[in-house]
Design a protein around this motif. Sequence first.
Motif, PDB file in Angstrom:
ATOM      1  N   ARG A  24     -93.201  34.110  23.253  1.00 18.20           N
ATOM      2  CA  ARG A  24     -93.305  33.164  22.138  1.00 18.20           C
ATOM      3  C   ARG A  24     -94.397  33.589  21.157  1.00 18.20           C
ATOM      4  O   ARG A  24     -94.249  33.468  19.942  1.00 18.20           O
ATOM      5  N   PHE A  25     -95.505  34.124  21.700  1.00 21.25           N
ATOM      6  CA  PHE A  25     -96.617  34.570  20.841  1.00 21.25           C
ATOM      7  C   PHE A  25     -96.148  35.654  19.870  1.00 21.25           C
ATOM      8  O   PHE A  25     -96.388  35.584  18.660  1.00 21.25           O
ATOM      9  N   TYR A  26     -95.441  36.677  20.406  1.00 18.74           N
ATOM     10  CA  TYR A  26     -94.991  37.768  19.547  1.00 18.74           C
ATOM     11  C   TYR A  26     -93.865  37.329  18.618  1.00 18.74           C
ATOM     12  O   TYR A  26     -93.752  37.818  17.497  1.00 18.74           O
ATOM     13  N   SER A  27     -93.050  36.401  19.084  1.00 18.45           N
ATOM     14  CA  SER A  27     -91.975  35.886  18.229  1.00 18.45           C
ATOM     15  C   SER A  27     -92.549  35.116  17.046  1.00 18.45           C
ATOM     16  O   SER A  27     -92.105  35.269  15.900  1.00 18.45           O
ATOM     17  N   ASP A  28     -93.540  34.278  17.310  1.00 21.67           N
ATOM     18  CA  ASP A  28     -94.136  33.467  16.245  1.00 21.67           C
ATOM     19  C   ASP A  28     -94.802  34.328  15.179  1.00 21.67           C
ATOM     20  O   ASP A  28     -94.929  33.903  14.023  1.00 21.67           O
ATOM     21  N   ARG A  29     -95.223  35.534  15.563  1.00 23.15           N
ATOM     22  CA  ARG A  29     -95.881  36.430  14.592  1.00 23.15           C
ATOM     23  C   ARG A  29     -94.917  37.433  13.962  1.00 23.15           C
ATOM     24  O   ARG A  29     -95.339  38.350  13.264  1.00 23.15           O
ATOM     25  N   GLY A  30     -93.656  37.259  14.233  1.00 16.82           N
ATOM     26  CA  GLY A  30     -92.642  38.085  13.598  1.00 16.82           C
ATOM     27  C   GLY A  30     -92.472  39.458  14.188  1.00 16.82           C
ATOM     28  O   GLY A  30     -91.755  40.292  13.624  1.00 16.82           O
ATOM     29  N   LEU A  31     -93.111  39.725  15.316  1.00 19.13           N
ATOM     30  CA  LEU A  31     -92.994  41.050  15.931  1.00 19.13           C
ATOM     31  C   LEU A  31     -91.718  41.179  16.761  1.00 19.13           C
ATOM     32  O   LEU A  31     -91.245  42.292  17.018  1.00 19.13           O
ATOM     33  N   LEU A  32     -91.168  40.044  17.170  1.00 18.94           N
ATOM     34  CA  LEU A  32     -90.011  40.048  18.062  1.00 18.94           C
ATOM     35  C   LEU A  32     -88.939  39.126  17.460  1.00 18.94           C
ATOM     36  O   LEU A  32     -88.852  37.946  17.790  1.00 18.94           O
ATOM     37  N   PRO A  33     -88.112  39.665  16.582  1.00 19.51           N
ATOM     38  CA  PRO A  33     -87.120  38.813  15.889  1.00 19.51           C
ATOM     39  C   PRO A  33     -86.097  38.221  16.864  1.00 19.51           C
ATOM     40  O   PRO A  33     -85.694  38.860  17.838  1.00 19.51           O
ATOM     41  N   GLU A  34     -85.687  37.020  16.567  1.00 17.06           N
ATOM     42  CA  GLU A  34     -84.631  36.378  17.347  1.00 17.06           C
ATOM     43  C   GLU A  34     -83.276  36.861  16.835  1.00 17.06           C
ATOM     44  O   GLU A  34     -83.115  37.163  15.653  1.00 17.06           O
ATOM     45  N   ALA A  35     -82.318  36.910  17.741  1.00 19.54           N
ATOM     46  CA  ALA A  35     -80.957  37.272  17.332  1.00 19.54           C
ATOM     47  C   ALA A  35     -80.193  36.035  16.873  1.00 19.54           C
ATOM     48  O   ALA A  35     -79.306  36.127  16.022  1.00 19.54           O
ATOM     49  N   ALA A  36     -80.515  34.887  17.443  1.00 19.78           N
ATOM     50  CA  ALA A  36     -79.812  33.649  17.087  1.00 19.78           C
ATOM     51  C   ALA A  36     -80.554  32.471  17.697  1.00 19.78           C
ATOM     52  O   ALA A  36     -81.590  32.636  18.366  1.00 19.78           O
ATOM     53  N   ARG A  37     -80.015  31.282  17.427  1.00 24.93           N
ATOM     54  CA  ARG A  37     -80.521  30.053  18.038  1.00 24.93           C
ATOM     55  C   ARG A  37     -79.348  29.329  18.687  1.00 24.93           C
ATOM     56  O   ARG A  37     -78.219  29.342  18.185  1.00 24.93           O
ATOM     57  N   SER A  38     -79.594  28.719  19.807  1.00 23.05           N
ATOM     58  CA  SER A  38     -78.547  27.957  20.486  1.00 23.05           C
ATOM     59  C   SER A  38     -78.286  26.668  19.720  1.00 23.05           C
ATOM     60  O   SER A  38     -79.024  26.321  18.787  1.00 23.05           O
ATOM     61  N   THR A  39     -77.234  25.959  20.100  1.00 22.03           N
ATOM     62  CA  THR A  39     -76.934  24.682  19.431  1.00 22.03           C
ATOM     63  C   THR A  39     -78.063  23.683  19.610  1.00 22.03           C
ATOM     64  O   THR A  39     -78.241  22.784  18.802  1.00 22.03           O
ATOM     65  N   GLY A  40     -78.845  23.889  20.644  1.00 18.80           N
ATOM     66  CA  GLY A  40     -79.988  23.005  20.869  1.00 18.80           C
ATOM     67  C   GLY A  40     -81.255  23.496  20.191  1.00 18.80           C
ATOM     68  O   GLY A  40     -82.320  22.897  20.363  1.00 18.80           O
TER      69      GLY A  40
END
Length: 308
Positions: A24-40
Amino acid sequence: MFMADLWSIGELAERAGVTVKTVRFYSDRGLLPEAARSTGGHRRYGPGALDRLRLIRSLRALDLPVPEIDRVLRREDTDTGADALEDAVARQLKELGTQLAALRWREAALQLLRDCTAEERADRLRLIGAVATPPDTTALARYWRRVLPRGLSTRQIRWIVDAAVPQPPAEPRPAQVLAFARMHALATMPCPAGGSDAPPPADARDHRPAVLYDGLGEAYELAAPALRRGGAPQPGEALDCFVAAYAGAHGDRDTPLFRRRLVRRLATLAHPVMDRYWQLAGELADPATPTLGAAHDWLRAALTADPA
């Protein structure tokens, strides 16, 4: 890519062997992009995120800061990706070198304080406390720019300052820490009321200082080989160049009479502060590179022994 092919944040953390908090730390700083988000609204990552996360961990293991890692990752897929990583490693090596130099200096300073008497400790602590860690030569360079005579070119000032200011040793001995601290104290002490700074190794009152210092620089280079091999002061090309520098600065000629007068004149220019400076500089300098003060004293001794 189907949602079934994506991983949750927990699944990615488990595969990478890290905590969910780290992902979550690296994702929040844009280092680890998400591929998608679930319906939730939950994050989902593709298989490429695992390689990206492993790369981030490797870079962090080298202690690269997060902003530096971000620069590397942004250029990873371009032609400059390798250059970005090379630049980051070079910067980290430079930073690490500075840290190691500071630690070695601190270690030598602590040894210096440990191995002295109680009476010496307070004075040494004061001297060492006035010097940055690792030590900085800015104050010494500023001192020389202040005491050099007017009329010198930028080129002359640069070579004099470069030659007169010793660089702190990479692996200092305790005695060298003390020598540098004492030199720093000399260079930063206030000028006495109505007085002046200590003079440089030549006379700042000469008529043409630019001529003088060019000649002295050449004379010091000529004397250096004899100094390195421990040769006794003696007449020769170096001494002739030394005398010619003073003669040229005054529009005079090199004669026996001028040399006898120069012996007396140089004796009046001796200054205890400057003598102390060169003594301390000698403790820090590379033995293969004699200080300007040592070269000046050698030439002056040669002139005194054979003024004719």
